[in-house]
Design a protein around this motif. Sequence first.
Motif, PDB file in Angstrom:
ATOM      1  N   LEU A  34       1.068   4.133  -2.842  1.00 57.20           N
ATOM      2  CA  LEU A  34       0.800   5.534  -2.502  1.00 57.20           C
ATOM      3  C   LEU A  34       1.869   6.474  -3.046  1.00 57.20           C
ATOM      4  O   LEU A  34       1.585   7.589  -3.456  1.00 57.20           O
ATOM      5  CB  LEU A  34       0.712   5.713  -0.980  1.00 57.20           C
ATOM      6  CG  LEU A  34      -0.627   5.491  -0.323  1.00 57.20           C
ATOM      7  CD1 LEU A  34      -0.497   5.654   1.178  1.00 57.20           C
ATOM      8  CD2 LEU A  34      -1.687   6.428  -0.861  1.00 57.20           C
ATOM      9  N   TYR A  75       0.834  -1.202   0.000  1.00 55.41           N
ATOM     10  CA  TYR A  75       0.000   0.000   0.000  1.00 55.41           C
ATOM     11  C   TYR A  75       0.873   1.258   0.000  1.00 55.41           C
ATOM     12  O   TYR A  75       0.624   2.192  -0.765  1.00 55.41           O
ATOM     13  CB  TYR A  75      -0.922  -0.026   1.220  1.00 55.41           C
ATOM     14  CG  TYR A  75      -1.819   1.180   1.348  1.00 55.41           C
ATOM     15  CD1 TYR A  75      -2.885   1.373   0.486  1.00 55.41           C
ATOM     16  CD2 TYR A  75      -1.600   2.118   2.349  1.00 55.41           C
ATOM     17  CE1 TYR A  75      -3.722   2.481   0.598  1.00 55.41           C
ATOM     18  CE2 TYR A  75      -2.422   3.229   2.476  1.00 55.41           C
ATOM     19  CZ  TYR A  75      -3.480   3.401   1.600  1.00 55.41           C
ATOM     20  OH  TYR A  75      -4.296   4.497   1.721  1.00 55.41           O
ATOM     21  N   ARG A 127      -6.793   0.126   1.197  1.00 57.49           N
ATOM     22  CA  ARG A 127      -7.022   0.994   2.355  1.00 57.49           C
ATOM     23  C   ARG A 127      -8.167   0.446   3.201  1.00 57.49           C
ATOM     24  O   ARG A 127      -8.073   0.360   4.432  1.00 57.49           O
ATOM     25  CB  ARG A 127      -7.312   2.421   1.894  1.00 57.49           C
ATOM     26  CG  ARG A 127      -7.537   3.396   3.026  1.00 57.49           C
ATOM     27  CD  ARG A 127      -7.707   4.847   2.586  1.00 57.49           C
ATOM     28  NE  ARG A 127      -8.583   5.007   1.443  1.00 57.49           N
ATOM     29  CZ  ARG A 127      -8.182   5.422   0.236  1.00 57.49           C
ATOM     30  NH1 ARG A 127      -6.918   5.712   0.011  1.00 57.49           N
ATOM     31  NH2 ARG A 127      -9.049   5.550  -0.754  1.00 57.49           N
ATOM     32  N   LYS A 143      -7.879   2.157  -2.945  1.00 55.23           N
ATOM     33  CA  LYS A 143      -9.095   2.218  -2.130  1.00 55.23           C
ATOM     34  C   LYS A 143      -9.382   0.854  -1.502  1.00 55.23           C
ATOM     35  O   LYS A 143      -9.677   0.749  -0.310  1.00 55.23           O
ATOM     36  CB  LYS A 143     -10.275   2.665  -2.981  1.00 55.23           C
ATOM     37  CG  LYS A 143     -11.557   2.807  -2.200  1.00 55.23           C
ATOM     38  CD  LYS A 143     -12.698   3.266  -3.078  1.00 55.23           C
ATOM     39  CE  LYS A 143     -13.978   3.330  -2.259  1.00 55.23           C
ATOM     40  NZ  LYS A 143     -15.134   3.614  -3.061  1.00 55.23           N
TER      41      LYS A 143
END
Length: 105
Positions: A73, A69, A96, A93
């Motif tokens: 990012l 992740y 997350r 998304k």
Amino acid sequence: MDEIDKLREVQAKSKEDRIEVLERHQRIAADKKESARLKHLAAQENKEAKLLERKGKMHDKESKLLETYKTLLTLDTSQMPEDLKAEHMIALKSMREKIFSNRAL
């Protein structure tokens, strides 16, 4: 008289032998009880170790997911085509939600 003395000796010896056999049986019973207790303790420790191992694997999996992740990012999307940017956002998304919904529990 000699026969009576011999009979007493035999009876005394027999009594000693019975007492010795009873003591052996008591030791065997105590040893069996201790063995069962130790087996039970070992089984409990084995169960706890497996639980800790499972938790460790879950932690490793979560760490890898978080690392991926973070990588996504920081990825530069300025040169990506619009369809890849959309997929990238969907992946972020989804990750997350997975990461932070697990932490809330």
